[in-house]
Design a protein around this motif. Structure first.
Motif, PDB file in Angstrom:
ATOM      1  N   ASN A   1       0.958  -1.184  -0.020  1.00  0.00           N
ATOM      2  CA  ASN A   1      -0.128   0.056  -0.068  1.00  0.00           C
ATOM      3  C   ASN A   1       0.578   1.260  -0.065  1.00  0.00           C
ATOM      4  OD1 ASN A   1      -2.518  -1.395   0.178  1.00  0.00           O
ATOM      5  ND2 ASN A   1      -1.903  -1.998   2.186  1.00  0.00           N
ATOM      6  N   GLU A   2       2.172   1.173   0.249  1.00  0.00           N
ATOM      7  CA  GLU A   2       3.077   2.514   0.341  1.00  0.00           C
ATOM      8  C   GLU A   2       4.006   2.482  -0.717  1.00  0.00           C
ATOM      9  OE1 GLU A   2       2.155   4.975   2.508  1.00  0.00           O
ATOM     10  OE2 GLU A   2       0.502   3.523   3.356  1.00  0.00           O
ATOM     11  N   ALA A   3       3.741   3.417  -1.533  1.00  0.00           N
ATOM     12  CA  ALA A   3       4.948   3.459  -2.652  1.00  0.00           C
ATOM     13  C   ALA A   3       6.158   3.873  -2.269  1.00  0.00           C
ATOM     14  CB  ALA A   3       4.280   4.452  -3.807  1.00  0.00           C
ATOM     15  N   ALA A   4       6.034   5.068  -1.287  1.00  0.00           N
ATOM     16  CA  ALA A   4       7.393   5.469  -0.628  1.00  0.00           C
ATOM     17  C   ALA A   4       7.979   4.229   0.174  1.00  0.00           C
ATOM     18  CB  ALA A   4       7.044   6.533   0.256  1.00  0.00           C
ATOM     19  N   PHE A   5       7.359   3.472   0.745  1.00  0.00           N
ATOM     20  CA  PHE A   5       8.136   2.284   1.519  1.00  0.00           C
ATOM     21  C   PHE A   5       8.727   1.306   0.430  1.00  0.00           C
ATOM     22  CE2 PHE A   5       8.205  -2.148   3.032  1.00  0.00           C
ATOM     23  CZ  PHE A   5       8.973  -2.008   4.049  1.00  0.00           C
ATOM     24  N   ARG A   6       8.164   1.070  -0.718  1.00  0.00           N
ATOM     25  CA  ARG A   6       8.820   0.419  -1.772  1.00  0.00           C
ATOM     26  C   ARG A   6       9.952   1.054  -2.311  1.00  0.00           C
ATOM     27  NH1 ARG A   6       3.113  -0.370  -3.120  1.00  0.00           N
ATOM     28  NH2 ARG A   6       3.221   1.039  -4.874  1.00  0.00           N
ATOM     29  N   GLN A   7       9.984   2.182  -2.657  1.00  0.00           N
ATOM     30  CA  GLN A   7      10.981   3.061  -3.235  1.00  0.00           C
ATOM     31  C   GLN A   7      12.202   2.945  -2.170  1.00  0.00           C
ATOM     32  OE1 GLN A   7       9.129   6.836  -3.714  1.00  0.00           O
ATOM     33  NE2 GLN A   7       8.169   6.035  -5.883  1.00  0.00           N
ATOM     34  N   GLU A   8      12.117   3.310  -0.892  1.00  0.00           N
ATOM     35  CA  GLU A   8      12.909   3.164   0.290  1.00  0.00           C
ATOM     36  C   GLU A   8      13.470   1.977   0.129  1.00  0.00           C
ATOM     37  OE1 GLU A   8      10.962   7.112   2.077  1.00  0.00           O
ATOM     38  OE2 GLU A   8      10.526   5.082   2.934  1.00  0.00           O
ATOM     39  N   LEU A   9      12.600   0.879   0.242  1.00  0.00           N
ATOM     40  CA  LEU A   9      13.146  -0.716   0.179  1.00  0.00           C
ATOM     41  C   LEU A   9      14.251  -0.886  -0.873  1.00  0.00           C
ATOM     42  CD1 LEU A   9      12.984  -3.400   1.938  1.00  0.00           C
ATOM     43  CD2 LEU A   9      10.895  -3.724   0.213  1.00  0.00           C
ATOM     44  N   LEU A  10      13.838  -0.172  -2.136  1.00  0.00           N
ATOM     45  CA  LEU A  10      14.894  -0.335  -3.090  1.00  0.00           C
ATOM     46  C   LEU A  10      16.031   0.086  -2.894  1.00  0.00           C
ATOM     47  CD1 LEU A  10      15.495  -1.473  -6.006  1.00  0.00           C
ATOM     48  CD2 LEU A  10      14.287   0.590  -6.944  1.00  0.00           C
ATOM     49  N   LEU A  11      15.983   1.290  -2.121  1.00  0.00           N
ATOM     50  CA  LEU A  11      17.215   2.212  -1.838  1.00  0.00           C
ATOM     51  C   LEU A  11      17.763   1.314  -0.711  1.00  0.00           C
ATOM     52  CD1 LEU A  11      18.749   4.885  -1.568  1.00  0.00           C
ATOM     53  CD2 LEU A  11      17.214   5.236   0.282  1.00  0.00           C
ATOM     54  N   VAL A  12      17.339   0.676   0.157  1.00  0.00           N
ATOM     55  CA  VAL A  12      18.181   0.005   0.984  1.00  0.00           C
ATOM     56  C   VAL A  12      18.655  -1.337   0.400  1.00  0.00           C
ATOM     57  CG1 VAL A  12      17.913  -1.595   3.065  1.00  0.00           C
ATOM     58  CG2 VAL A  12      16.955   0.803   3.074  1.00  0.00           C
ATOM     59  N   ALA A  13      18.017  -1.910  -0.466  1.00  0.00           N
ATOM     60  CA  ALA A  13      18.393  -3.226  -1.143  1.00  0.00           C
ATOM     61  C   ALA A  13      19.652  -2.828  -1.919  1.00  0.00           C
ATOM     62  CB  ALA A  13      17.386  -3.643  -2.011  1.00  0.00           C
ATOM     63  N   LEU A  14      20.010  -1.782  -2.378  1.00  0.00           N
ATOM     64  CA  LEU A  14      20.886  -1.215  -3.197  1.00  0.00           C
ATOM     65  C   LEU A  14      22.087  -0.654  -2.347  1.00  0.00           C
ATOM     66  CD1 LEU A  14      19.098   0.826  -6.033  1.00  0.00           C
ATOM     67  CD2 LEU A  14      20.489  -1.436  -6.265  1.00  0.00           C
ATOM     68  N   ALA A  15      21.702  -0.070  -1.386  1.00  0.00           N
ATOM     69  CA  ALA A  15      22.616   0.474  -0.260  1.00  0.00           C
ATOM     70  C   ALA A  15      23.439  -0.389   0.535  1.00  0.00           C
ATOM     71  CB  ALA A  15      22.072   1.602   0.432  1.00  0.00           C
ATOM     72  N   VAL A  16      22.853  -1.368   0.916  1.00  0.00           N
ATOM     73  CA  VAL A  16      23.417  -2.345   1.755  1.00  0.00           C
ATOM     74  C   VAL A  16      24.750  -2.963   1.228  1.00  0.00           C
ATOM     75  CG1 VAL A  16      23.049  -4.508   2.943  1.00  0.00           C
ATOM     76  CG2 VAL A  16      21.328  -2.649   3.570  1.00  0.00           C
ATOM     77  N   PRO A  17      24.594  -3.566   0.148  1.00  0.00           N
ATOM     78  CA  PRO A  17      25.708  -4.276  -0.565  1.00  0.00           C
ATOM     79  C   PRO A  17      26.674  -3.168  -0.715  1.00  0.00           C
ATOM     80  CG  PRO A  17      23.794  -4.913  -1.730  1.00  0.00           C
ATOM     81  CD  PRO A  17      23.301  -3.887  -0.731  1.00  0.00           C
ATOM     82  N   LEU A  18      26.115  -2.038  -1.123  1.00  0.00           N
ATOM     83  CA  LEU A  18      27.419  -0.947  -1.443  1.00  0.00           C
ATOM     84  C   LEU A  18      27.934  -0.625  -0.131  1.00  0.00           C
ATOM     85  CD1 LEU A  18      28.203   0.750  -4.022  1.00  0.00           C
ATOM     86  CD2 LEU A  18      26.387   2.513  -3.125  1.00  0.00           C
ATOM     87  N   ALA A  19      27.187  -0.385   1.084  1.00  0.00           N
ATOM     88  CA  ALA A  19      27.910   0.016   2.006  1.00  0.00           C
ATOM     89  C   ALA A  19      29.040  -1.111   2.437  1.00  0.00           C
ATOM     90  CB  ALA A  19      26.932  -0.108   3.232  1.00  0.00           C
ATOM     91  N   CYS A  20      28.650  -2.458   2.462  1.00  0.00           N
ATOM     92  CA  CYS A  20      29.331  -3.420   2.281  1.00  0.00           C
ATOM     93  C   CYS A  20      30.832  -3.459   1.766  1.00  0.00           C
ATOM     94  CB  CYS A  20      28.973  -4.882   2.334  1.00  0.00           C
ATOM     95  SG  CYS A  20      27.668  -5.195   3.750  1.00  0.00           S
ATOM     96  N   TRP A  21      30.729  -2.799   0.505  1.00  0.00           N
ATOM     97  CA  TRP A  21      31.628  -2.974  -0.307  1.00  0.00           C
ATOM     98  C   TRP A  21      32.684  -1.364   0.020  1.00  0.00           C
ATOM     99  CZ3 TRP A  21      31.939  -0.114  -5.478  1.00  0.00           C
ATOM    100  CH2 TRP A  21      33.004  -0.387  -6.334  1.00  0.00           C
ATOM    101  N   LEU A  22      32.015  -0.427   0.180  1.00  0.00           N
ATOM    102  CA  LEU A  22      32.566   1.123   0.350  1.00  0.00           C
ATOM    103  C   LEU A  22      33.026   1.055   1.670  1.00  0.00           C
ATOM    104  CD1 LEU A  22      30.055   3.179  -1.758  1.00  0.00           C
ATOM    105  CD2 LEU A  22      32.553   2.339  -2.395  1.00  0.00           C
ATOM    106  N   GLY A  23      32.458   0.592   2.680  1.00  0.00           N
ATOM    107  CA  GLY A  23      32.703   0.881   4.382  1.00  0.00           C
ATOM    108  C   GLY A  23      34.184  -0.028   4.273  1.00  0.00           C
TER     109      GLY A  23
END
Length: 119
Positions: free
Chosen positions: A28-50
């Motif tokens: 029901n929440e488009a913003a949640f889906r968008q932010e979930l996509l952000l998290v899905a992309l950011a977590v592996p990126l954080a593991c690589w860049l941190g």
């Protein structure tokens, strides 16, 4: 409504309610889906860049907190919408405050990522 469930049954019930909430947010929440996509992309990126565990934890925690705040914002909006469709100053303020909380969290995440990557 009070529940008489205790121990493991209470934990299982609570997990079911939590999963139902996540499903509802996703459906029901488009913003949640968008932010979930952000998290899905950011977590592996954080593991690589941190460079350290602390940096990775800060980066992941910062974007993960966006989901938490979005869920709370969605809960506020649902309750306000349940009360009634007519415009009321306090209802509008509640929704605006929830939205502002999400914005502040997004800005905080950007600052954390910027400091880790550039600092």
């Amino acid at each position: 409504m009070a529940s008489s469930a205790t121990g493991l049954t209470r934990i299982i019930n609570a997990a079911g309610y939590s999963l139902a909430g996540l499903r509802a947010a996703f459906r029901n929440e488009a913003a949640f889906r968008q932010e979930l996509l952000l998290v899905a992309l950011a977590v592996p990126l954080a593991c690589w860049l941190g460079d350290t565990g602390i940096e990775r934890a800060l980066m992941i925690g910062a974007v993960g907190s966006v989901l938490v705040v979005e869920l709370l914002n969605s809960a506020v909006e649902s309750v306000v919408d349940r009360i009634g469709p007519e415009h009321h100053e306090l209802a509008g303020r509640a929704k605006d405050l929830g939205s502002a909380a999400v914005l502040v969290c997004l800005l905080l995440a950007a600052v954390v990522w910027g400091l880790v990557l550039l600092g």
